[in-house]
Design a protein around this motif. Structure first.
Motif, PDB file in Angstrom:
ATOM      1  N   ASP A 221       0.828  -1.209   0.000  1.00 13.54           N
ATOM      2  CA  ASP A 221       0.000   0.000   0.000  1.00 13.54           C
ATOM      3  C   ASP A 221       0.861   1.258   0.000  1.00 13.54           C
TER       4      ASP A 221
ATOM      5  N   LYS B  30       2.503   1.761  -3.366  1.00 15.34           N
ATOM      6  CA  LYS B  30       1.596   2.296  -4.381  1.00 15.34           C
ATOM      7  C   LYS B  30       1.458   3.804  -4.258  1.00 15.34           C
ATOM      8  N   TRP B  31       1.274   4.298  -3.025  1.00 17.93           N
ATOM      9  CA  TRP B  31       1.083   5.739  -2.847  1.00 17.93           C
ATOM     10  C   TRP B  31       2.382   6.514  -3.041  1.00 17.93           C
TER      11      TRP B  31
END
Length: 347
Positions: free
Chosen positions: A296, A299-300
């Motif tokens: 996560d 991804k950011w």
């Protein structure tokens, strides 16, 4: 009204006549500026397309002038392109059949919760029609574009076999492993549709890239876009799917990548590398992965990198390499860093 001047149904000269006529209409569309064009993400090669023709079927393409144009922005030019194509057909003695003409609007919206782009509209789902005895051949026509799971193909084939096996004098509950086994292993020789699909995908990747066809140019453009998107030093098929798939948009290439990796099939492509700018430089995504950030966060972090249009550490640090520039900390683009690449739409 211009009278129809077609060459007639079943005329052996029909295909070459259509090639001549359509070539003129396509050149007319080019002259009027219709179609699609873009630069490949890394080496900035021009990729263009006006339409795709197969026998007497034609798909006319119209796209925005930049990645920031929405579907609404191009509606007027789409209507103009459709009118121009229909006018060209009419001027050469033909006509558009409305019952056989369709259009699709493809656009994307940012999903802030998932951190990815999604289709703004969902068109009609693909429906398979099984015409008579040419079942497998009809399915093969679709396999290049489809990326169905093996279990889905089993579900598709189930009603077909339920009908066809008894007509061939075979019990409808005959073991499916034997139905799909080769003749040399005493099977019925019906190819497994999932295996055929994988073969079609590999053939498409290798044949078009090797022969440098138009489709090969489109594949190369998509591969470069994925490499810029994932920000690594390797092409997408050379990357580990479980590590960087989260960084890639959901495309045909990404699904084929997953399919091939699950089957331990390796396909290599020569793509331009993302070069480092100086000694001690590093690609940002590889730095993130070396720090073992979770998926996560990766991804950011990657979306922040793409918004800043940065690939390497040197793209976001000061000239002496000691500090990250304040603009990068604030998530703002500045005039100091100018990227040579063609970046996708970001928010």
């Amino acid at each position: 009204m211009i009278p129809f001047q077609g060459c007639g149904q079943g005329n052996g000269a029909g295909p070459p006549i259509w090639v001549l006529v359509s070539s003129i209409i396509i050149q007319m569309m080019v002259a009027m500026g219709f179609g699609f064009e873009c630069l490949t993400a890394i080496d900035s090669h021009l990729v263009i397309a006006q339409c795709f023709c197969f026998v007497d079927d034609t798909d006319v393409i119209e796209a925005g002038a930049s990645v920031d144009h929405s579907g609404e922005d191009i509606c007027q030019s789409v209507q103009a392109a459709a009118s121009m194509w229909a006018g060209g057909i009419s001027a050469t003695g033909g006509a558009i059949n409305p019952e056989k003409s369709f259009w699709w609007l493809i656009d994307f919206a940012w999903d802030g919760r998932k951190g990815q782009w999604t289709f703004r509209r969902k068109n009609q789902l693909l429906r398979l029609q099984i015409p008579g005895l040419s079942v497998m051949k009809s399915l093969e026509y679709l396999m290049t574009l489809l990326t169905l799971e093996a279990a889905t193909w089993v579900d598709i084939m189930s009603p077909v076999l339920q009908v066809c096996l008894p007509k061939a004098g075979i019990c409808r509950s005959f073991p499916r492993d034997m139905v799909l086994a080769p003749l040399k292993f005493q099977g019925l020789g019906i190819p497994h549709p999932f295996g055929s699909q994988v073969s079609k995908h590999i053939e498409t990747l290798l044949r078009h890239s090797t022969n440098r066809t138009k489709t090969g140019a489109y594949l190369e453009a998509a591969l470069q876009e994925h490499q810029l998107e994932t920000g690594t030093s390797f092409g997408i098929f050379q990357q580990d799917y479980c590590n960087t798939a989260v960084l890639a948009s959901d495309t045909w290439i990404k699904r084929v990548w997953k399919e091939l990796e699950n089957m331990d099939i390796y396909v290599a492509f020569d793509s331009p590398a993302l070069p480092l700018q100086c000694v001690g430089d590093a690609l940002l995504v590889e730095v993130f992965m070396d720090l073992e950030v979770n998926q996560d966060d990766l991804k950011w972090l990657n979306w922040c990198r793409m918004f800043l249009q940065a690939c390497t550490v040197s793209d976001i640090v000061t000239a002496d390499g000691r500090c990250i520039r304040q603009s990068a900390w604030r998530g703002e683009r500045d005039g100091i860093h100018r990227s040579p690449y063609q970046w996708p739409r970001t928010v």
